[in-house]
Design a protein around this motif. Structure first.
Motif, PDB file in Angstrom:
ATOM      1  N   ALA A 133      -1.122 -15.153  -3.804  1.00 36.55           N
ATOM      2  CA  ALA A 133      -1.431 -14.006  -2.938  1.00 36.55           C
ATOM      3  C   ALA A 133      -2.300 -12.990  -3.673  1.00 36.55           C
ATOM      4  O   ALA A 133      -3.239 -12.422  -3.093  1.00 36.55           O
ATOM      5  CB  ALA A 133      -0.142 -13.357  -2.449  1.00 36.55           C
ATOM      6  N   ILE A 134      -1.989 -12.755  -4.952  1.00 35.96           N
ATOM      7  CA  ILE A 134      -2.791 -11.798  -5.733  1.00 35.96           C
ATOM      8  C   ILE A 134      -4.204 -12.327  -5.957  1.00 35.96           C
ATOM      9  O   ILE A 134      -5.183 -11.582  -5.843  1.00 35.96           O
ATOM     10  CB  ILE A 134      -2.090 -11.498  -7.077  1.00 35.96           C
ATOM     11  CG1 ILE A 134      -0.805 -10.690  -6.833  1.00 35.96           C
ATOM     12  CG2 ILE A 134      -3.020 -10.733  -8.026  1.00 35.96           C
ATOM     13  CD1 ILE A 134       0.047 -10.473  -8.069  1.00 35.96           C
ATOM     14  N   THR A 135      -4.320 -13.611  -6.254  1.00 35.33           N
ATOM     15  CA  THR A 135      -5.642 -14.221  -6.449  1.00 35.33           C
ATOM     16  C   THR A 135      -6.485 -14.090  -5.186  1.00 35.33           C
ATOM     17  O   THR A 135      -7.659 -13.687  -5.234  1.00 35.33           O
ATOM     18  CB  THR A 135      -5.495 -15.707  -6.847  1.00 35.33           C
ATOM     19  OG1 THR A 135      -4.804 -15.792  -8.089  1.00 35.33           O
ATOM     20  CG2 THR A 135      -6.869 -16.361  -6.993  1.00 35.33           C
ATOM     21  N   GLU A 136      -5.874 -14.420  -4.042  1.00 34.77           N
ATOM     22  CA  GLU A 136      -6.608 -14.341  -2.783  1.00 34.77           C
ATOM     23  C   GLU A 136      -6.920 -12.890  -2.414  1.00 34.77           C
ATOM     24  O   GLU A 136      -8.017 -12.576  -1.940  1.00 34.77           O
ATOM     25  CB  GLU A 136      -5.799 -15.011  -1.664  1.00 34.77           C
ATOM     26  CG  GLU A 136      -5.685 -16.523  -1.835  1.00 34.77           C
ATOM     27  CD  GLU A 136      -4.797 -17.160  -0.783  1.00 34.77           C
ATOM     28  OE1 GLU A 136      -4.144 -16.416  -0.019  1.00 34.77           O
ATOM     29  OE2 GLU A 136      -4.746 -18.413  -0.741  1.00 34.77           O
ATOM     30  N   GLY A 137      -5.933 -12.003  -2.644  1.00 33.93           N
ATOM     31  CA  GLY A 137      -6.103 -10.607  -2.259  1.00 33.93           C
ATOM     32  C   GLY A 137      -7.152  -9.878  -3.067  1.00 33.93           C
ATOM     33  O   GLY A 137      -7.750  -8.905  -2.592  1.00 33.93           O
ATOM     34  N   THR A 138      -7.389 -10.331  -4.286  1.00 32.73           N
ATOM     35  CA  THR A 138      -8.383  -9.675  -5.148  1.00 32.73           C
ATOM     36  C   THR A 138      -9.636 -10.524  -5.305  1.00 32.73           C
ATOM     37  O   THR A 138     -10.476 -10.237  -6.168  1.00 32.73           O
ATOM     38  CB  THR A 138      -7.787  -9.389  -6.543  1.00 32.73           C
ATOM     39  OG1 THR A 138      -7.432 -10.636  -7.170  1.00 32.73           O
ATOM     40  CG2 THR A 138      -6.567  -8.494  -6.460  1.00 32.73           C
ATOM     41  N   SER A 139      -9.743 -11.553  -4.492  1.00 27.96           N
ATOM     42  CA  SER A 139     -10.901 -12.471  -4.553  1.00 27.96           C
ATOM     43  C   SER A 139     -11.107 -13.030  -5.958  1.00 27.96           C
ATOM     44  O   SER A 139     -12.233 -13.179  -6.436  1.00 27.96           O
ATOM     45  CB  SER A 139     -12.174 -11.751  -4.075  1.00 27.96           C
ATOM     46  OG  SER A 139     -12.013 -11.283  -2.753  1.00 27.96           O
ATOM     47  N   GLY A 140      -9.963 -13.306  -6.618  1.00 29.91           N
ATOM     48  CA  GLY A 140     -10.011 -13.932  -7.928  1.00 29.91           C
ATOM     49  C   GLY A 140     -10.332 -12.997  -9.084  1.00 29.91           C
ATOM     50  O   GLY A 140     -10.499 -13.450 -10.222  1.00 29.91           O
TER      51      GLY A 140
END
Length: 218
Positions: free
Chosen positions: A187-194
């Protein structure tokens, strides 16, 4: 290893009176059988003048050390009912001594079972019970554009924030239950665009009680 389990943050006491007999329950956190036996001896010395000091303890994640005693009460009327309460509440690493001062009136088998069960329940009600969760401290490093999204994910999933450090970047430490670690990181990866970098800081157990976070090694 249990992913979560109920135990005590602090032991407590409770008391009931049944037909003039006084039942005093003392509850204690114990993490070894030696601690449990020492606690029982301590209570027997403290309440040396009582008719009975019945006890129960359950220690270990597989309840390896679980014992109970009627201490002179009719067989099955004290220790076993006390154990049933502990098992019913699913609490680990706990010892309870119920001290009885006899009031002169016989309670009968059913009355004793109810009294000892109720005394343990009162003792637990006077204790602080927590649910320890196995998890990780997850260190998340991001730029300032990503922090809002990470804070949103933490709030939505009720993840306690241990620490936040603001410099030219933001470093946040989150407490994440082990079973949610993969989905949280995704979720963090997707939410911050990696853009966020993550690493596991350490394994631990934690609990949240009345809004306060408690961290344990085991």
């Amino acid at each position: 290893m249990l992913e979560s389990y109920k135990t005590l943050l602090e032991g407590g006491t409770g008391e009931i009176v049944e037909k003039k007999s006084r039942f005093v329950a003392t509850v204690r956190l114990v993490e070894s059988e030696e601690e449990a036996l020492a606690f029982i001896e301590e209570m027997k010395k403290k309440y040396w003048d009582a008719r009975h000091n019945c006890y129960v303890y359950s220690v270990g994640m597989n309840r390896e050390y679980t014992r109970c005693s009627d201490d002179g009460e009719p067989s099955g009327t004290a220790g076993r009912p006390m154990l049933d309460v502990i098992l019913g509440e699913d609490i680990y690493n706990v010892a309870v001594v119920v001290t009885r001062y006899f009031g002169g009136i016989l309670l009968g088998t059913g009355g004793l079972v109810r009294a000892y069960s109720k005394a343990v329940q009162e003792g637990l009600a006077g204790s602080r019970i927590i649910e320890k969760k196995y998890g990780i401290s997850l260190e998340v490093t991001t730029d300032y554009t990503g922090i809002g999204k990470i804070q949103y994910i933490a709030g939505e999933r009720k993840l306690p924030v241990l620490d936040t450090e603001y410099t030219d970047k933001v470093v946040m430490k989150l407490l994440v239950p082990a079973g949610e670690a993969d989905s949280v990181q995704k979720a963090i990866t997707e939410g911050t665009s990696g853009r966020a970098r993550m690493r596991k800081d350490k394994d631990l157990y934690f609990a949240v009680l009345d809004g306060e976070v408690h961290i344990f090694d085991k």
